[in-house]
Motif scaffolding. Structure first.
Motif: not given
Length: 442
Positions: A29, A108, A110-111, A113
């Motif tokens: 990520p 968020e 775009h992945g 966390t």
């Protein structure tokens, strides 16, 4: 497209954080968010700390990427600072953002966390977005720009509904009332018209007028989707609406060996669903407007999600209560028994599917609507196919269900299960901040 970059600390397989976020064959990520230079940017020189105050002070100088910057300096992100690498990747978003939550929502989407944000030396996504927002130089001479403390947010996706004056009156009052008014006028006219070809033509014209009015409501106001619905969604919706009006009578007649004549039409359900367009628009507006107000006031993504979930459930409950009242009113006016269970499940399914479409989710509503329509079609086809030699067993499930609960049980079961599945998906999906930002930031 595979990006090659020099190995760095983020690529080290021995780090615990690596196994927490990316397994074998899965993209990292951090690399996908920070871009090709994330590995080099992740190196920390001697004396670097985990705080953000030094980065904020150093990032306000001239080395911060300017909006739309180009040239040799824009080709590679600055080294030694993972936040700068992330800002380089999202420099346009950081430049046009008017609030840290806008950046947090985009990260968020775009992945990103909170666990991934820890690799950028931050406790959560929102604190990372706050630093990215603070490190972009702002032109204070432009007095027309809103201050950062105003917590301004972009216009909602359903833009026409957020306006004022005639636009608000049109999209929230006049257009939603049009399908119900046309359907009531059609039923009143049919009650006085003699049977014949003219009556048939009038029915066809009235149905087309009601469907056109519904389409206008879906193209303007809170139910407007940023992208047109697919063919599968439209066909499934038309089938579900048509079955709600004609399907129960046809299925009951097919079980008895018919139909040998025109089966009864559920006009009360047709009128109730048409009138239900008004509360659907108002409840969608209640949810969208309330979510965007909470987005402006929230100080974190978790706080926003916790405040948005009950708002979604309250909006759906208000719609179902209003729809039940309108169905009962329509049945009383037409002297029929109200089909509250089947029509209520269908209304919940259609509203949840539309809310997901409005906020950028397409796959789940398509599957749910197609599945519900497929179950109704399979039940009807199984009864008709059982008349073939040796195919009596095909109608056993549908006939058993109809004998126990009546013909209304088929659409009720199909729509209720699909609506519950959509609700399970909609609660987390529509409580994400990225679902309520401008489409360009998603």
């Amino acid at each position: 497209m595979t990006t090659h970059h020099a190995p760095g600390p983020l690529d080290a397989p021995s780090r615990p954080a690596q196994s927490a976020h990316a397994g074998p064959g899965e993209p990292d990520p951090v690399r996908s968010l920070a871009g090709p230079g994330a590995a080099g940017a992740g190196r920390s020189g001697p004396g670097s700390t985990g705080g953000t105050a030094a980065h904020s002070a150093a990032g306000t100088g001239g080395d911060s990427p300017a909006p739309g910057s180009a040239g040799p300096g824009a080709a590679s992100p600055p080294g030694g600072d993972p936040v700068k690498a992330l800002m380089h990747r999202h420099r346009e978003l950081c430049a046009r953002a008017v609030d840290p939550l806008e950046i947090a929502a985009a990260l968020e989407a775009h992945g990103m966390t909170d666990r991934t944000a820890a690799r950028f030396r931050h406790r959560d996504v929102f604190s990372l977005a706050e630093e990215m927002y603070a490190r972009v130089p702002r032109h204070t001479s432009d007095r027309s720009a809103p201050p950062a403390s105003a917590h301004a947010v972009p216009e909602p996706v359903a833009g026409p509904a957020a306006g004022a004056g005639p636009s608000r009156l049109l999209t929230l009052v006049l257009l939603p009332a049009l399908p119900g008014a046309l359907c009531a006028g059609l039923l009143a006219g049919l009650a006085q018209a003699p049977p014949g070809r003219a009556r048939t033509l009038a029915v066809m014209a009235g149905v087309l007028a009601v469907l056109s009015a519904v389409q206008l409501c879906l193209r303007h106001g809170p139910l407007r989707s940023p992208r047109p619905a697919g063919v599968a969604v439209r066909l499934a919706t038309l089938w579900l609406l048509g079955y709600a009006v004609l399907g129960d009578g046809l299925l009951a007649a097919a079980v008895r060996g018919g139909p040998d004549r025109l089966w009864p039409v559920d006009t009360a359900t047709a009128l109730g669903l048409s009138l239900g367009m008004w509360p659907a628009v108002l409840c969608a507006r209640l949810f969208t407007g309330g979510a965007r107000r909470r987005l402006a006031r929230s100080r974190g993504l978790g706080e926003f999600a916790a405040a948005t979930r009950p708002l979604l459930l309250a909006s759906l409950t208000c719609y179902l209560a209003a729809l039940a009242g309108l169905l009962a009113l329509a049945a009383a006016l037409l002297g029929a028994s109200p089909a509250l269970a089947g029509a209520g499940a269908l209304g919940a399914l259609l509203l949840l599917a539309r809310l997901l479409l409005v906020h950028g989710h397409r796959a789940t509503p398509t599957v749910a609507l197609a599945t519900a329509a497929g179950v109704e079609l399979a039940a009807l086809c199984s009864v008709l196919a059982s008349r073939l030699p040796g195919c009596d067993f095909l109608a056993v499930p549908a006939e058993t269900l109809i004998e126990v609960c009546g013909a209304e049980a088929v659409p009720t079961l199909a729509c209720a299960v699909a609506a519950f599945a959509l609700l399970v998906r909609a609660v987390p999906a529509l409580s994400r901040a990225s679902a309520h930002t401008d489409p360009g930031t998603r």
